[in-house]
Design a protein around this motif. Structure first.
Motif, mmCIF file in Angstrom:
data_model
loop_
_atom_site.group_PDB
_atom_site.id
_atom_site.type_symbol
_atom_site.label_atom_id
_atom_site.label_comp_id
_atom_site.label_asym_id
_atom_site.label_seq_id
_atom_site.Cartn_x
_atom_site.Cartn_y
_atom_site.Cartn_z
ATOM 1 N N PHE A 121 46.254 31.291 33.485
ATOM 2 C CA PHE A 121 46.254 30.239 34.510
ATOM 3 C C PHE A 121 44.800 29.844 34.738
ATOM 4 O O PHE A 121 44.054 30.567 35.413
ATOM 5 C CB PHE A 121 46.831 30.754 35.824
ATOM 6 C CG PHE A 121 48.328 30.896 35.826
ATOM 7 C CD1 PHE A 121 49.152 29.773 35.918
ATOM 8 C CD2 PHE A 121 48.920 32.143 35.733
ATOM 9 C CE1 PHE A 121 50.539 29.906 35.929
ATOM 10 C CE2 PHE A 121 50.304 32.279 35.747
ATOM 11 C CZ PHE A 121 51.113 31.158 35.845
ATOM 12 N N ASN A 133 43.149 33.537 35.788
ATOM 13 C CA ASN A 133 43.971 34.738 35.879
ATOM 14 C C ASN A 133 44.908 34.758 34.687
ATOM 15 O O ASN A 133 45.411 33.712 34.271
ATOM 16 C CB ASN A 133 44.772 34.744 37.187
ATOM 17 C CG ASN A 133 43.875 34.951 38.386
ATOM 18 O OD1 ASN A 133 43.400 36.053 38.634
ATOM 19 N ND2 ASN A 133 43.599 33.879 39.127
ATOM 20 N N CYS A 135 48.192 36.681 32.518
ATOM 21 C CA CYS A 135 49.351 37.570 32.543
ATOM 22 C C CYS A 135 49.474 38.181 31.151
ATOM 23 O O CYS A 135 49.368 37.449 30.170
ATOM 24 C CB CYS A 135 50.615 36.774 32.857
ATOM 25 S SG CYS A 135 50.583 35.996 34.474
ATOM 26 N N GLY A 174 55.000 29.868 37.207
ATOM 27 C CA GLY A 174 53.807 29.379 37.907
ATOM 28 C C GLY A 174 53.580 27.889 37.664
ATOM 29 O O GLY A 174 53.305 27.132 38.597
#
Lengths: 292, 292
Positions: A121, A133, A135, A174
C-alpha cells in the motif's frame, strides 16, 4: 547488504522500490519491457538486462512489480521458474487475484521455488518517503528471509501467514475501501456543496476529526478540489482492482453491494473519458449525477 | 462562569453535556420528559423543573438535545420562544433536518430570538473526555456568544457560517460517512473471513495504516468482533439520520446511491430484530448475505 536481487517491472511503483533497494546497498539486476525506463536504475549502478530469463540467478531472490495477473503469468514461465530453482524466492508485489497467487505458488513449488505474496500500500511518493505498508503471506522461511529486505523501503510489514493468496485478499479489501471512501466523500461533499457549503470546509472538518486518516486527508483533498492530475494511480487500474475484489468475493460467495456500486462508477468514469485521470476522479460521478 | 443556562433533554448525550456545564461552573436549570433522568444533575446542584416553559429565563441561553425534529418542534412552541424573547439564544444540538433548522430559525426570529445550530460529533464517553467536535451555524453574534460555553466540553468547534441549516448538513454528511464506513468494513472483513483471514487481523492492519482514524479504529473493532452491545447509539437512530440525509439530498437534487444502500441495510437490520443494538450492527448484513 550482500543479497543479490533481480527486479522485474519498472512502472510507477517498481521504479522507486528498485531505486530504494539499490540505495540500501543491494546488487540489483533489473529488467523492464520498455528498456529505457531502466535508465535511472542503470545510473545508480544496477545491471540492466534485455530478457527476464537472463536476469535470474539460480537460488536467488526475484522481486516482481507487474501490471496484472496476465503479465505475471506470462513472465513467470515454467522455464524461468525452473532456472530460479531450489532455494529461489519470488517476492510478488503486484496486486493480483488471490487465486492467481495460489496457482502460481503451486507452480513455483514444482521447481522448489518459494512464492511470497507481498502487495504494497503506497503511492510512489510514499515509497520514496519509506512510509508504505506491505502485506506478506506464503512460505514461512521465505517470508522471514525477505522481511529484512522489505524493511529497507517500507514502514510496516503485516504478516498474513502461509496462504499465498491471503496478502492479496487484504490488498484488494484495502483498495476497495479506498475506492468506497472516494465515492462516500463524493456524495457527502456534493450534498454539502448544493447546500451552499464549500467542499473545502466540510473536507477540513471531517478529515481533522472523525476521518483523520491518510486516505481521507490525501484523497479527500483531491475530491474537494476536483483536480485529478497529476496521476499517481490511473483510474482503469482501480477498475481492474475492483473487478478482482468482486471475483474474489464471488469465489467465496460474499455479496458486496458497495463494491458493485463502485464498479459501476469506474465503468461510467471510463465511459466519460476519464481513463487518463487519477482514480480519485471516481468521485466525480456524484457531481455529474447532481447536474453540476 | 456567570452565564445561566437552561438545558432541555437529558438523554444519552444530553446528560453528560449538562453535567459538563454544571462542572464548568454554569448555573443550570434542567428539564427532561422523564424527570427521574435529572437526578444526577440535581445531585450536582442543577435546578430541576417540571415544565420546559418554567425552565426559560427571558433573554437567556437555552440548550436543547432532543430526539428528533418532531420533539424539537413540539417543545419549542411559540409561547416558549416568546418567553425566551429578545436577546435569547437557542443552541440546538439535536441532529435534525437542515430544513427544520431553517424553519425554526425563522420562527425564533419573530420573537427576536437567535437560533444557533450546534450538532455534536461525540459518543457519550467522548463528551465526558471532552474530545467531541461540534459544528455551528446561525446568527453571527449569537455564535460568538455561545462559543466560550461550547469550548468547556468539546475539543473542536467548526463554524459553518450564517445559514442555520449548514451545521446540520455537515452533521448528516458525517453520520452518513460513519454508516458507510460500517458497511465498507462489513463487506471487506467478510470477504477476508471467508478467505481464511481473521477479521481481527485485517482490522488491525487497515486501521493502523491507511484507515488510522477514530471512526475506523472504534467502529472497526465492533465490526471485527461482531459484538453490538453496549449500545452507544441505537440502530434506529441511524435509520432516522440516513433518512434525513436522503431527504436533504433530495431537496437539492443530489442522488446518493451509497446512502440508498445504507438505508436498506438499516431497514433490514430492524426487520431482523436488531433495533436494540448499537448501529454498528448495520455491518452484520454483509455476514448474513454471505451465509455466515
Amino acid at each position: 547488504m550482500s543479497e543479490k536481487i533481480t527486479f522485474l517491472g519498472l512502472g510507477n511503483l517498481g521504479t522507486p522500490i528498485a531505486e530504494s533497494l539499490v540505495k540500501a546497498g543491494f546488487e540489483l539486476t533489473v529488467w523492464n519491457r520498455t528498456k529505457s525506463k531502466a535508465d535511472s536504475l542503470a545510473a545508480l549502478g544496477a545491471k540492466v538486462v534485455e530478457d527476464p530469463l537472463e536476469a535470474i540467478t539460480p537460488g536467488g531472490i526475484v522481486f516482481s512489480v507487474l501490471a496484472d495477473d496476465a503479465a505475471l503469468e506470462e513472465i513467470f514461465s515454467l522455464e524461468l521458474i525452473e532456472k530460479l530453482g531450489e532455494g529461489g524466492i519470488h517476492v510478488s508485489m503486484s496486486t493480483i487475484a488471490p487465486e492467481t497467487a495460489r496457482q502460481l505458488a503451486k507452480i513455483h513449488s514444482w521447481s522448489k521455488v518459494h512464492y511470497v505474496a507481498a502487495p504494497i500500500f503506497a503511492r510512489p511518493e510514499a515509497v520514496v518517503a519509506k512510509v508504505g505498508n506491505i502485506c506478506v503471506s506464503g512460505n514461512p522461511e521465505a517470508r522471514e528471509r525477505v522481511k529484512p529486505i522489505l524493511q529497507t523501503f517500507v514502514r510496516g510489514i503485516y504478516d498474513f501467514g502461509d496462504d499465498p493468496g491471503a496478502a492479496n485478499v487484504v490488498k484488494l479489501a484495502g483498495n476497495f475501501m479506498i475506492a468506497a471512501s472516494l465515492e462516500m466523500m463524493g456524495e457527502a461533499f456534493t450534498m454539502a456543496e448544493k447546500n451552499g457549503i464549500s467542499r473545502q470546509s466540510i473536507y477540513e472538518m471531517l478529515t481533522q476529526t472523525l476521518f483523520a486518516a491518510p486516505i481521507f486527508q490525501n484523497y479527500g483533498k483531491i475530491v474537494a478540489q476536483q483536480v485529478y492530475e497529476p496521476v499517481a494511480f490511473r483510474l482503469p487500474l482501480g477498475l481492474k482492482d475492483i473487478n478482482l475484489t468482486l471475483k474474489t468475493a464471488l469465489d467465496v460467495h460474499v455479496p458486496m453491494p458497495m463494491a458493485d456500486l463502485i464498479r459501476n462508477r469506474f465503468i461510467s468514469a471510463i465511459a466519460k473519458g476519464r481513463d487518463n485521470l487519477d482514480w480519485g476522479a471516481l468521485a466525480q460521478g456524484a457531481s455529474d449525477d447532481a447536474g453540476l
